[in-house]
Design a protein around this motif. Structure first.
Motif, mmCIF file in Angstrom:
data_model
loop_
_atom_site.group_PDB
_atom_site.id
_atom_site.type_symbol
_atom_site.label_atom_id
_atom_site.label_comp_id
_atom_site.label_asym_id
_atom_site.label_seq_id
_atom_site.Cartn_x
_atom_site.Cartn_y
_atom_site.Cartn_z
ATOM 1 N N LEU A 126 28.577 47.018 19.412
ATOM 2 C CA LEU A 126 28.553 47.771 18.147
ATOM 3 C C LEU A 126 29.768 48.690 18.042
ATOM 4 O O LEU A 126 30.463 48.712 17.023
ATOM 5 C CB LEU A 126 27.265 48.584 18.079
ATOM 6 C CG LEU A 126 27.163 49.591 16.940
ATOM 7 C CD1 LEU A 126 27.210 48.866 15.624
ATOM 8 C CD2 LEU A 126 25.905 50.399 17.052
ATOM 9 N N ILE A 127 30.009 49.430 19.133
ATOM 10 C CA ILE A 127 31.119 50.386 19.068
ATOM 11 C C ILE A 127 32.448 49.662 18.957
ATOM 12 O O ILE A 127 33.316 50.031 18.146
ATOM 13 C CB ILE A 127 31.067 51.332 20.280
ATOM 14 C CG1 ILE A 127 29.897 52.300 20.088
ATOM 15 C CG2 ILE A 127 32.366 52.102 20.428
ATOM 16 C CD1 ILE A 127 29.823 53.389 21.081
ATOM 17 N N GLY A 182 28.022 43.441 8.650
ATOM 18 C CA GLY A 182 28.643 44.044 7.489
ATOM 19 C C GLY A 182 27.692 44.767 6.570
ATOM 20 O O GLY A 182 28.073 45.251 5.531
ATOM 21 N N PHE A 183 26.402 44.888 6.919
ATOM 22 C CA PHE A 183 25.449 45.676 6.171
ATOM 23 C C PHE A 183 25.361 45.272 4.725
ATOM 24 O O PHE A 183 25.001 46.049 3.879
ATOM 25 C CB PHE A 183 25.804 47.168 6.225
ATOM 26 C CG PHE A 183 24.723 47.957 6.885
ATOM 27 C CD1 PHE A 183 23.480 48.056 6.314
ATOM 28 C CD2 PHE A 183 24.943 48.559 8.108
ATOM 29 C CE1 PHE A 183 22.479 48.751 6.930
ATOM 30 C CE2 PHE A 183 23.938 49.265 8.725
ATOM 31 C CZ PHE A 183 22.706 49.361 8.134
ATOM 32 N N VAL A 228 25.238 46.022 11.411
ATOM 33 C CA VAL A 228 26.591 46.567 11.249
ATOM 34 C C VAL A 228 27.629 45.485 11.505
ATOM 35 O O VAL A 228 28.601 45.354 10.758
ATOM 36 C CB VAL A 228 26.794 47.754 12.204
ATOM 37 C CG1 VAL A 228 28.245 48.148 12.238
ATOM 38 C CG2 VAL A 228 25.952 48.921 11.757
ATOM 39 N N PRO A 240 35.830 48.823 10.909
ATOM 40 C CA PRO A 240 34.842 49.860 10.572
ATOM 41 C C PRO A 240 33.938 49.465 9.415
ATOM 42 O O PRO A 240 32.929 50.102 9.201
ATOM 43 C CB PRO A 240 35.689 51.067 10.192
ATOM 44 C CG PRO A 240 37.056 50.753 10.611
ATOM 45 C CD PRO A 240 37.194 49.283 10.722
ATOM 46 N N GLU A 241 34.297 48.445 8.664
ATOM 47 C CA GLU A 241 33.409 48.095 7.549
ATOM 48 C C GLU A 241 32.671 46.786 7.790
ATOM 49 O O GLU A 241 32.115 46.219 6.878
ATOM 50 C CB GLU A 241 34.168 48.082 6.221
ATOM 51 C CG GLU A 241 35.313 47.104 6.080
ATOM 52 C CD GLU A 241 36.556 47.562 6.841
ATOM 53 O OE1 GLU A 241 37.245 46.680 7.403
ATOM 54 O OE2 GLU A 241 36.821 48.769 6.886
ATOM 55 N N TYR A 280 24.992 48.112 22.246
ATOM 56 C CA TYR A 280 25.705 49.310 21.799
ATOM 57 C C TYR A 280 27.206 49.173 22.033
ATOM 58 O O TYR A 280 28.008 49.618 21.212
ATOM 59 C CB TYR A 280 25.153 50.541 22.499
ATOM 60 C CG TYR A 280 23.667 50.620 22.414
ATOM 61 C CD1 TYR A 280 23.041 50.662 21.172
ATOM 62 C CD2 TYR A 280 22.869 50.593 23.546
ATOM 63 C CE1 TYR A 280 21.668 50.696 21.066
ATOM 64 C CE2 TYR A 280 21.488 50.630 23.454
ATOM 65 C CZ TYR A 280 20.896 50.679 22.214
ATOM 66 O OH TYR A 280 19.546 50.704 22.109
ATOM 67 N N GLY A 281 27.563 48.569 23.177
ATOM 68 C CA GLY A 281 28.983 48.349 23.467
ATOM 69 C C GLY A 281 29.632 47.503 22.381
ATOM 70 O O GLY A 281 30.675 47.863 21.839
ATOM 71 N N LEU A 340 32.826 48.440 15.474
ATOM 72 C CA LEU A 340 33.124 49.503 14.512
ATOM 73 C C LEU A 340 34.561 49.989 14.652
ATOM 74 O O LEU A 340 35.173 50.416 13.675
ATOM 75 C CB LEU A 340 32.160 50.673 14.700
ATOM 76 C CG LEU A 340 30.819 50.523 14.005
ATOM 77 C CD1 LEU A 340 29.924 51.695 14.310
ATOM 78 C CD2 LEU A 340 31.009 50.398 12.515
ATOM 79 N N ILE A 341 35.087 49.946 15.894
ATOM 80 C CA ILE A 341 36.471 50.375 16.070
ATOM 81 C C ILE A 341 37.414 49.362 15.435
ATOM 82 O O ILE A 341 38.367 49.719 14.741
ATOM 83 C CB ILE A 341 36.792 50.554 17.565
ATOM 84 C CG1 ILE A 341 36.006 51.736 18.124
ATOM 85 C CG2 ILE A 341 38.283 50.765 17.788
ATOM 86 C CD1 ILE A 341 36.085 51.857 19.610
ATOM 87 N N LEU A 342 37.108 48.078 15.682
ATOM 88 C CA LEU A 342 38.026 47.050 15.189
ATOM 89 C C LEU A 342 37.911 46.886 13.675
ATOM 90 O O LEU A 342 38.908 46.789 12.977
ATOM 91 C CB LEU A 342 37.734 45.717 15.875
ATOM 92 C CG LEU A 342 38.023 45.704 17.368
ATOM 93 C CD1 LEU A 342 37.727 44.339 17.953
ATOM 94 C CD2 LEU A 342 39.473 46.083 17.644
ATOM 95 N N PHE A 394 20.197 47.433 14.296
ATOM 96 C CA PHE A 394 21.268 48.105 13.576
ATOM 97 C C PHE A 394 22.606 47.536 13.944
ATOM 98 O O PHE A 394 23.463 47.305 13.099
ATOM 99 C CB PHE A 394 21.311 49.575 13.956
ATOM 100 C CG PHE A 394 20.654 50.406 12.962
ATOM 101 C CD1 PHE A 394 21.063 50.350 11.662
ATOM 102 C CD2 PHE A 394 19.630 51.222 13.312
ATOM 103 C CE1 PHE A 394 20.436 51.111 10.728
ATOM 104 C CE2 PHE A 394 18.999 51.980 12.382
ATOM 105 C CZ PHE A 394 19.402 51.924 11.096
#
Lengths: 302, 358
Positions: free
Chosen positions: A282-283, A244-245, A241, A290-291, A279-280, A286-288, A237
């Motif tokens: 990923l987060i 860009g999915f 992500v 989000p899309e 996970y790090g 997503l913060i930088l 995942f």
């Protein structure tokens, strides 16, 4: 895996390369699972949380057909990918089509539930003891300079590459592939020009399940086959992500980023960082953005 | 059918709308309060667990059912509440203070997560909360100096105003009191402007924003509230477990919480209670079912998650409104008899709603 205490500058370089190659191989697996997510998401806007479990089913199919039944290697591979593709088609036709247009939340929960069912069924059928998957090339390796590339990892890298080229050609040059692209861009317009959208959806699920089976078969020789192996889908995942999915090269690139950084964290950082790396990243991603890195979302004007 | 003759504006937002409501809820309260006299220790303990689940469910329902933000990581807040409470209790803080501290710490972390999650919607939010839960689990198992890692952390015995809470019925009443307070608080929030804002955000972010609701404030607030309530449940859960270790707060627990919300009925507080009863007593039912199944299937280790998955799939396919929705349908069947029409509750056909435009 060599320890962090390298001695000479040549050692350091070859160690770096070694870690990089291992990371790329792991990343390919993440990338392939992410590819499955992306294919389904692009076409149907469903997110398939059971993708990792489809991969697990594919690996078990291959173990059964090649290891237990004793089929020739290539035939066994082909049949297990085909079996998973048929399974994916039926899954969409009978289950997932019913929730099309429901809120995203319902679909997420549905696929999570499906994943749990797959895992329980696999446990009932094949048991919970981890099984190894013999291949004709197990145990051999290629030496380039100071870098050792096992044939299993080589198979992962080459297999991924071939699969991506095939998918690229399929989406670019076949009637069906172009129809799928059209469907993912605008469903209603696709209906109007006579594309059988429902069948296209099911076929996309079939391709995605087939890709998952390939990932499972490539992963099986380097890890053990067991019902819980689908959990790496969660890391995939992260790959999807970051990518860009919505883009196939993005998924692969995301997989590589996750795989390589995970391997580097495992070698050069204290214990625990390897599990947290995906996970790090990923987060942070997503913060930088989000899309995603290769974004597709446009803002609607109200 | 019952027609209410309203004589005051406040009747619109009363929790108990009419005499029937008052009667049945009063009876329920009496029954629940009298339960320790009638039930054995085992079932009292199970009922206690159900109420702890219900508290966590109220927290999750505020977020998922009323604000429309999906969280796949609520086990993390449960864990944060449990660890904070046990550590502070171990450090000698009084029970109530440490409970409040657990709620506050969870709420603060929740606000942080909510603030980070502001820019994400839909699937990205779900994945981000999932990653957050994974990171929390890893952190707890690695921070051995604080949490004991996988060796575990013993939870001190609770005591209230110098009176040790060791008996089953004492803990039962404690949980019951906290559940009632939480439920009333959540219901009051929901009928205040804060709750209306949350529901507006759930139904349409664009229209909520255009009537002047500050999305950032209310989303963060919803996350904080939800995390705080879940943290409270976590603190109580710690006493139930007696011994904390990171594998008590896995992804499966997050999922169980979500299952509770979905099976009970998304968007209703009564659904939380139904869902909690369901989750709490399903293992008991499975244990009974195991006796009748053939042993190869009954002894399979992964059976329980598989059944959970199956129920989740069936509920989403056939009764997306959950137990609460089914109850509404049954009720309206009898209220409108013989004029009930199936189409009244039919799912609206929806087209694929795209997330690419937003």
């Amino acid at each position: 895996m060599p320890g962090a205490g390298a001695r000479g500058p040549g050692d350091t370089l070859s160690q770096l390369l070694q870690v990089l190659v291992n990371g790329l191989a792991v990343g390919c697996i993440y990338g392939l699972i992410a590819l499955g997510f992306v294919l389904v998401y692009k076409a149907t806007e469903m997110v398939n949380f059971a993708q990792g479990d489809l991969m697990m089913l594919g690996a078990f199919m291959a173990v059964t057909l090649i290891g237990d039944v004793g089929m020739p290697w290539v035939l066994g591979l082909f049949l297990s990918v085909l079996a998973l593709a048929v399974f994916g088609y039926l899954l969409d036709a009978f289950v997932l089509r019913r929730v099309l247009g429901e809120p995203q939340f319902a679909i997420v929960m549905l696929t999570i539930g499906l994943g749990f069912i797959f895992r329980a069924v696999a446990g009932l059928v094949w048991g919970y003891d981890p099984r190894s998957f013999p291949t004709p090339y197990t145990g051999e390796s290629l030496r380039v300079g100071g870098v050792v590339v096992s044939y299993e990892n080589l198979a992962i890298l080459l297999g991924t590459l071939v699969l991506c080229v095939v998918l690229f050609l399929f989406f670019r040059h076949t009637r069906l592939g172009i129809g799928m692209q059209a469907t993912s861009q605008n469903q209603l317009a696709a209906y109007y020009v006579g594309i059988p959208v429902k069948r296209v959806f099911s076929l996309v699920w079939a391709i995605s399940a087939g890709v998952a089976a390939v990932a499972g078969i490539l992963l099986a020789p380097v890890s053990l086959v067991q019902p819980g192996m689908g959990f790496i889908g969660i890391k995939a995942f992260a790959a999807a992500v970051i990518g860009g999915f919505g883009s196939i090269p993005g998924a692969l690139l995301g997989g590589w980023i996750i795989g390589v950084s995970e391997q580097f964290a495992g070698v050069y950082l204290p214990a625990g960082f390897q599990e947290m790396a995906a996970y790090g990243i990923l987060i942070v991603a997503l913060i930088l953005r989000p899309e995603g890195l290769f974004a597709q979302i446009q803002r609607k004007k109200v | 059918m019952r027609f209410l003759f309203k004589t005051h504006y406040n009747q619109d937002i009363d929790h108990l709308k009419h005499g029937g409501d008052r009667f049945w809820y009063g009876l329920l309260l009496l029954l629940v309060a009298a339960a320790p006299a009638a039930l054995g220790t085992f079932y009292l303990g199970e009922l206690n667990l159900v109420m702890i689940y219900a508290i966590a469910g109220v927290g999750l329902m505020l977020l998922v059912g009323y604000t429309g933000q999906v969280s796949l990581g609520h086990a993390a807040f449960l864990a944060i509440g449990a660890y904070t409470h046990s550590l502070l209790l171990g450090a000698g803080l009084p029970f109530l203070l440490s409970l409040v501290a657990a709620v506050l710490v969870s709420a603060l972390v929740g606000a942080g997560v909510g603030w980070i999650a502001l820019r994400m919607t839909g699937i990205y939010l779900a994945i981000a909360t999932l990653a957050f839960a994974m990171l929390t689990e890893q952190t707890i198992s690695r921070a051995e100096w604080l949490t004991g890692g996988f060796r575990g952390l013993a939870v001190p015995q609770p005591s209230l105003f110098g009176m040790p809470l060791t008996e089953g019925w004492q803990r039962y009443y404690l949980t019951l009191a906290l559940l009632v307070v939480t439920l009333l608080a959540a219901l009051n929030i929901l009928r205040s402007s804060t709750g209306r804002a949350m529901v507006a955000i759930r139904d349409s972010e664009i229209s909520a924003e255009s009537v002047g609701i500050n999305l950032a404030v209310y989303k963060t607030l919803a996350f904080a509230l939800s995390a705080g309530i879940t943290g409270l449940a976590g603190a109580l859960f710690a006493h139930r477990l007696g011994y904390l270790s990171p594998d008590a707060f896995t992804f499966l627990i997050s999922l169980q919480l979500l299952l509770m919300v979905v099976v009970g009925g998304v968007g209703s507080m009564r659904g939380v209670i139904y869902g909690a009863l369901f989750i709490g007593f399903l293992p008991q039912l499975l244990a009974i079912a195991r006796d009748t199944l053939p042993p190869q299937i009954a002894q399979a280790p992964g059976l329980e998650p598989g059944i959970f998955g199956l129920i989740l799939v069936l509920v989403i396919l056939f009764e997306p409104q959950g137990i609460f929705g089914r109850w509404l349908k049954i009720k309206s069947y009898f209220q409108l008899f013989p004029l009930y029409r199936r189409a009244t509750h039919r799912r609206q056909k929806t087209y694929l709603r795209t997330e690419r435009l937003r």
